[in-house]
Design a protein around this motif. Structure first.
Motif, mmCIF file in Angstrom:
data_model
loop_
_atom_site.group_PDB
_atom_site.id
_atom_site.type_symbol
_atom_site.label_atom_id
_atom_site.label_comp_id
_atom_site.label_asym_id
_atom_site.label_seq_id
_atom_site.Cartn_x
_atom_site.Cartn_y
_atom_site.Cartn_z
ATOM 1 N N ILE A 92 -19.405 33.193 29.361
ATOM 2 C CA ILE A 92 -18.120 33.885 29.394
ATOM 3 C C ILE A 92 -18.164 34.980 28.340
ATOM 4 O O ILE A 92 -18.432 34.714 27.167
ATOM 5 C CB ILE A 92 -16.947 32.919 29.134
ATOM 6 N N ASN A 93 -17.942 36.215 28.765
ATOM 7 C CA ASN A 93 -18.017 37.376 27.869
ATOM 8 C C ASN A 93 -19.348 37.417 27.117
ATOM 9 O O ASN A 93 -19.399 37.703 25.925
ATOM 10 C CB ASN A 93 -16.840 37.386 26.889
ATOM 11 N N GLU A 95 -21.304 35.028 26.189
ATOM 12 C CA GLU A 95 -21.630 33.885 25.343
ATOM 13 C C GLU A 95 -21.475 32.585 26.124
ATOM 14 O O GLU A 95 -20.577 32.467 26.954
ATOM 15 C CB GLU A 95 -20.703 33.821 24.127
ATOM 16 N N ALA A 126 -10.067 35.912 28.219
ATOM 17 C CA ALA A 126 -10.786 36.957 27.484
ATOM 18 C C ALA A 126 -9.916 37.428 26.332
ATOM 19 O O ALA A 126 -8.758 37.771 26.527
ATOM 20 C CB ALA A 126 -11.125 38.127 28.405
#
Length: 127
Positions: A92-93, A95, A126
């Motif tokens: 996610i993002n 990482e 996010a």
């Protein structure tokens, strides 16, 4: 204190094994191996839908989460209810993020007719 495993029936244990098999090779179509088409699914952060709709929801989730892995850890049951504790990780993002959750199933004839998917949805936001 009673042993939580003592409340597990053959149906609970069979469903748990099939749940682990599903997450070893998940696809939207495989949802039908566990979830009845007329089941009601309550999915934290995703809404409520039928078992038949869940096939497409799961296909979309699998496609949208890079490196998604779900590891079923343990289960407990009582009557027609089965709880499965799991740990998930995904990219996610950029990482790898890990988070735990619990599925609460109501089972009839080996199939889930109701499912509550419970986890802290904040981990997916996010920032």
């Amino acid at each position: 204190m009673s042993d939580p495993q003592s409340h597990l029936t053959a149906e609970h244990l069979d469903f748990f094994e099939r749940f682990k098999s599903f997450w070893a090779a998940p696809t939207g179509a495989r949802v039908a191996e566990l979830i009845a088409p007329d089941a009601t699914i309550h999915f934290s952060g995703q809404g409520t839908f039928s078992g038949a709709e869940y096939i497409d929801v799961m296909a979309g989730l699998l496609a949208s989460f890079e490196g998604l892995e779900v590891v079923p850890v343990d289960c407990a049951g009582n009557g027609d209810v089965l709880y499965i504790y799991w740990k998930t990780s995904a990219i996610i993002n950029g990482e790898r993020v890990e988070y735990p959750g619990v599925d609460r199933f109501r089972l009839v004839d080996g199939m889930a007719v109701e499912e509550h998917i419970i986890y802290d949805t904040a981990v997916l936001r996010a920032d």
